[in-house]
Design a protein around this motif. Structure first.
Motif, PDB file in Angstrom:
ATOM      1  N   GLU A   1       0.836  -1.184   0.000  1.00 25.88           N
ATOM      2  CA  GLU A   1       0.000   0.000   0.000  1.00 25.88           C
ATOM      3  C   GLU A   1       0.874   1.238   0.000  1.00 25.88           C
ATOM      4  OE1 GLU A   1      -2.789  -0.122   3.221  1.00 25.88           O
ATOM      5  OE2 GLU A   1      -3.508  -2.095   2.637  1.00 25.88           O
ATOM      6  N   GLN A   2       0.570   2.170  -0.880  1.00 29.32           N
ATOM      7  CA  GLN A   2       1.349   3.391  -0.998  1.00 29.32           C
ATOM      8  C   GLN A   2       0.423   4.596  -0.933  1.00 29.32           C
ATOM      9  OE1 GLN A   2       4.737   3.449  -1.264  1.00 29.32           O
ATOM     10  NE2 GLN A   2       4.709   1.246  -1.069  1.00 29.32           N
ATOM     11  N   PRO A   3       0.882   5.696  -0.330  1.00 30.11           N
ATOM     12  CA  PRO A   3       0.074   6.919  -0.377  1.00 30.11           C
ATOM     13  C   PRO A   3       0.039   7.428  -1.816  1.00 30.11           C
ATOM     14  CG  PRO A   3       2.234   7.373   0.569  1.00 30.11           C
ATOM     15  CD  PRO A   3       2.138   5.880   0.371  1.00 30.11           C
ATOM     16  N   PRO A   4      -0.952   8.261  -2.123  1.00 30.31           N
ATOM     17  CA  PRO A   4      -1.011   8.791  -3.486  1.00 30.31           C
ATOM     18  C   PRO A   4       0.273   9.543  -3.825  1.00 30.31           C
ATOM     19  CG  PRO A   4      -2.924   9.475  -2.183  1.00 30.31           C
ATOM     20  CD  PRO A   4      -1.988   8.758  -1.270  1.00 30.31           C
ATOM     21  N   SER A   5       0.704   9.402  -5.054  1.00 31.11           N
ATOM     22  CA  SER A   5       1.929  10.046  -5.506  1.00 31.11           C
ATOM     23  C   SER A   5       1.740  11.550  -5.580  1.00 31.11           C
ATOM     24  CB  SER A   5       2.315   9.512  -6.886  1.00 31.11           C
ATOM     25  OG  SER A   5       3.424  10.218  -7.383  1.00 31.11           O
ATOM     26  N   GLY A   6       2.794  12.283  -5.228  1.00 33.01           N
ATOM     27  CA  GLY A   6       2.776  13.731  -5.363  1.00 33.01           C
ATOM     28  C   GLY A   6       3.059  14.155  -6.790  1.00 33.01           C
ATOM     29  N   LEU A   7       3.672  13.270  -7.562  1.00 35.50           N
ATOM     30  CA  LEU A   7       4.014  13.574  -8.949  1.00 35.50           C
ATOM     31  C   LEU A   7       3.151  12.762  -9.893  1.00 35.50           C
ATOM     32  CD1 LEU A   7       7.919  13.644  -9.161  1.00 35.50           C
ATOM     33  CD2 LEU A   7       6.341  15.557  -9.217  1.00 35.50           C
ATOM     34  N   THR A   8       2.901  13.341 -11.028  1.00 38.84           N
ATOM     35  CA  THR A   8       2.267  12.615 -12.129  1.00 38.84           C
ATOM     36  C   THR A   8       3.113  12.894 -13.368  1.00 38.84           C
ATOM     37  OG1 THR A   8       0.888  14.470 -12.841  1.00 38.84           O
ATOM     38  CG2 THR A   8      -0.049  12.981 -11.159  1.00 38.84           C
ATOM     39  N   LEU A   9       2.917  12.124 -14.386  1.00 39.85           N
ATOM     40  CA  LEU A   9       3.620  12.358 -15.635  1.00 39.85           C
ATOM     41  C   LEU A   9       3.317  13.759 -16.143  1.00 39.85           C
ATOM     42  CD1 LEU A   9       5.395  11.475 -17.973  1.00 39.85           C
ATOM     43  CD2 LEU A   9       3.365  10.417 -19.004  1.00 39.85           C
ATOM     44  N   GLU A  10       2.073  14.198 -16.008  1.00 40.44           N
ATOM     45  CA  GLU A  10       1.697  15.528 -16.499  1.00 40.44           C
ATOM     46  C   GLU A  10       2.425  16.635 -15.748  1.00 40.44           C
ATOM     47  OE1 GLU A  10       0.120  16.257 -19.289  1.00 40.44           O
ATOM     48  OE2 GLU A  10       0.163  14.082 -19.537  1.00 40.44           O
ATOM     49  N   ILE A  11       2.561  16.505 -14.423  1.00 40.35           N
ATOM     50  CA  ILE A  11       3.283  17.517 -13.636  1.00 40.35           C
ATOM     51  C   ILE A  11       4.743  17.559 -14.059  1.00 40.35           C
ATOM     52  CG2 ILE A  11       4.140  18.073 -11.323  1.00 40.35           C
ATOM     53  CD1 ILE A  11       1.459  16.985 -10.231  1.00 40.35           C
ATOM     54  N   VAL A  12       5.383  16.384 -14.164  1.00 37.40           N
ATOM     55  CA  VAL A  12       6.792  16.337 -14.563  1.00 37.40           C
ATOM     56  C   VAL A  12       6.940  16.873 -15.981  1.00 37.40           C
ATOM     57  CG1 VAL A  12       8.772  14.832 -15.013  1.00 37.40           C
ATOM     58  CG2 VAL A  12       7.358  14.461 -12.981  1.00 37.40           C
ATOM     59  N   ALA A  13       6.068  16.470 -16.886  1.00 34.38           N
ATOM     60  CA  ALA A  13       6.151  16.937 -18.273  1.00 34.38           C
ATOM     61  C   ALA A  13       6.024  18.456 -18.351  1.00 34.38           C
ATOM     62  CB  ALA A  13       5.071  16.266 -19.121  1.00 34.38           C
ATOM     63  N   GLN A  14       5.114  19.020 -17.588  1.00 37.34           N
ATOM     64  CA  GLN A  14       4.931  20.479 -17.591  1.00 37.34           C
ATOM     65  C   GLN A  14       6.178  21.185 -17.080  1.00 37.34           C
ATOM     66  OE1 GLN A  14       2.426  22.324 -18.814  1.00 37.34           O
ATOM     67  NE2 GLN A  14       3.542  24.175 -18.234  1.00 37.34           N
ATOM     68  N   ARG A  15       6.714  20.716 -15.930  1.00 34.95           N
ATOM     69  CA  ARG A  15       7.894  21.356 -15.348  1.00 34.95           C
ATOM     70  C   ARG A  15       9.130  21.189 -16.230  1.00 34.95           C
ATOM     71  NH1 ARG A  15       6.914  19.714  -9.020  1.00 34.95           N
ATOM     72  NH2 ARG A  15       5.056  20.988  -8.755  1.00 34.95           N
ATOM     73  N   VAL A  16       9.305  20.005 -16.799  1.00 30.03           N
ATOM     74  CA  VAL A  16      10.454  19.767 -17.672  1.00 30.03           C
ATOM     75  C   VAL A  16      10.323  20.594 -18.945  1.00 30.03           C
ATOM     76  CG1 VAL A  16      11.589  18.027 -19.112  1.00 30.03           C
ATOM     77  CG2 VAL A  16      11.036  17.512 -16.731  1.00 30.03           C
ATOM     78  N   SER A  17       9.120  20.696 -19.494  1.00 29.59           N
ATOM     79  CA  SER A  17       8.902  21.513 -20.695  1.00 29.59           C
ATOM     80  C   SER A  17       9.249  22.972 -20.427  1.00 29.59           C
ATOM     81  CB  SER A  17       7.447  21.418 -21.161  1.00 29.59           C
ATOM     82  OG  SER A  17       7.134  20.115 -21.533  1.00 29.59           O
ATOM     83  N   GLU A  18       8.785  23.507 -19.296  1.00 30.47           N
ATOM     84  CA  GLU A  18       9.078  24.894 -18.940  1.00 30.47           C
ATOM     85  C   GLU A  18      10.579  25.107 -18.773  1.00 30.47           C
ATOM     86  OE1 GLU A  18       6.764  25.519 -15.417  1.00 30.47           O
ATOM     87  OE2 GLU A  18       4.857  25.528 -16.510  1.00 30.47           O
ATOM     88  N   SER A  19      11.233  24.193 -18.078  1.00 29.83           N
ATOM     89  CA  SER A  19      12.679  24.301 -17.851  1.00 29.83           C
ATOM     90  C   SER A  19      13.451  24.204 -19.164  1.00 29.83           C
ATOM     91  CB  SER A  19      13.140  23.205 -16.885  1.00 29.83           C
ATOM     92  OG  SER A  19      14.537  23.219 -16.752  1.00 29.83           O
ATOM     93  N   THR A  20      13.019  23.299 -20.040  1.00 32.29           N
ATOM     94  CA  THR A  20      13.690  23.120 -21.329  1.00 32.29           C
ATOM     95  C   THR A  20      13.570  24.387 -22.169  1.00 32.29           C
ATOM     96  OG1 THR A  20      13.278  20.754 -21.252  1.00 32.29           O
ATOM     97  CG2 THR A  20      13.811  21.684 -23.405  1.00 32.29           C
ATOM     98  N   LEU A  21      12.387  24.980 -22.188  1.00 27.34           N
ATOM     99  CA  LEU A  21      12.200  26.219 -22.940  1.00 27.34           C
ATOM    100  C   LEU A  21      13.017  27.353 -22.332  1.00 27.34           C
ATOM    101  CD1 LEU A  21       8.379  26.021 -23.655  1.00 27.34           C
ATOM    102  CD2 LEU A  21      10.237  25.938 -25.346  1.00 27.34           C
ATOM    103  N   GLU A  22      13.056  27.432 -21.024  1.00 26.63           N
ATOM    104  CA  GLU A  22      13.787  28.500 -20.335  1.00 26.63           C
ATOM    105  C   GLU A  22      15.295  28.401 -20.569  1.00 26.63           C
ATOM    106  OE1 GLU A  22      14.692  29.965 -15.759  1.00 26.63           O
ATOM    107  OE2 GLU A  22      12.844  28.848 -16.173  1.00 26.63           O
ATOM    108  N   HIS A  23      15.828  27.163 -20.576  1.00 29.19           N
ATOM    109  CA  HIS A  23      17.269  26.969 -20.650  1.00 29.19           C
ATOM    110  C   HIS A  23      17.769  26.546 -22.033  1.00 29.19           C
ATOM    111  CE1 HIS A  23      17.612  27.573 -16.360  1.00 29.19           C
ATOM    112  NE2 HIS A  23      16.603  26.741 -16.203  1.00 29.19           N
ATOM    113  N   GLY A  24      16.858  26.333 -22.973  1.00 29.70           N
ATOM    114  CA  GLY A  24      17.262  25.973 -24.325  1.00 29.70           C
ATOM    115  C   GLY A  24      17.672  24.523 -24.499  1.00 29.70           C
ATOM    116  N   GLY A  25      17.329  23.667 -23.577  1.00 29.67           N
ATOM    117  CA  GLY A  25      17.657  22.242 -23.632  1.00 29.67           C
ATOM    118  C   GLY A  25      17.493  21.627 -22.257  1.00 29.67           C
TER     119      GLY A  25
END
Length: 166
Positions: free
Chosen positions: A6-30
């Motif tokens: 049994e695990q508590p609900p995850s704080g991360l989802t693929l959508e959250i990670v994808a959004q944050r990684v997309s923003e970081s990639t755009l901000e830093h150029g890669g």
């Protein structure tokens, strides 16, 4: 379901990670190759591979995976009847797995974790296997899968074993 599973609900989802990684990639150029691990308490461990040389031979020479766990001891003719975590005679251990990519070898060091009556770690006793000479040799599907996945992630395609000649 078993309480261990049994695990508590995850704080991360693929959508959250994808959004944050997309923003970081755009901000830093890669974006550098990154490994994100979330534990049962929703705490994160982030490992970013800052620089990667161009060829396999220049990149990784060997990798190590370090973790704590439970171990059950059996004789050669025994098969496990319960998971180590459920074994009343289990040993708490520190496991250090190694994969040497140049020499195509793997190794394993196991230390039994010795605790006092207040559960404070007091000592680590190296576990040796009867008949073993030097470092214990082993095969780890986990390490092999990690290397294949790592190379697939670098190349952006299906995993194939690395070729040290390239």
């Amino acid at each position: 379901m078993n309480k261990e599973r049994e695990q508590p609900p995850s704080g991360l989802t693929l959508e959250i990670v994808a959004q944050r990684v997309s923003e970081s990639t755009l901000e830093h150029g890669g974006h550098q190759p990154t490994l994100i691990i979330e534990d049962a308490e929703n705490q994160l461990a982030v490992l970013q591979f800052v620089t990667l040389p161009a060829t396999f031979a220049e990149r990784e020479q060997q990798m190590f995976f370090v973790t704590e766990g439970w171990m059950s001891l059996m004789t050669d003719d025994q098969s496990p009847e319960v998971r180590p975590s459920q074994d009343p005679d289990r040993k708490e251990v520190l496991l250090i797995s190694q994969i040497d990519l140049l020499n195509h070898q793997q190794g394993l060091a196991i230390f039994e974790m010795i605790r006092d009556t207040s559960d404070e770690l007091q000592n680590l006793n190296r576990h040796t296997f009867e008949g073993a000479v030097g470092e214990e040799r082993m095969e780890s599907p986990l390490l092999n899968a990690f290397v294949l996945g790592y190379h697939a992630g670098l190349s952006g395609r299906t995993a194939t074993p690395p070729n040290p000649a390239t």
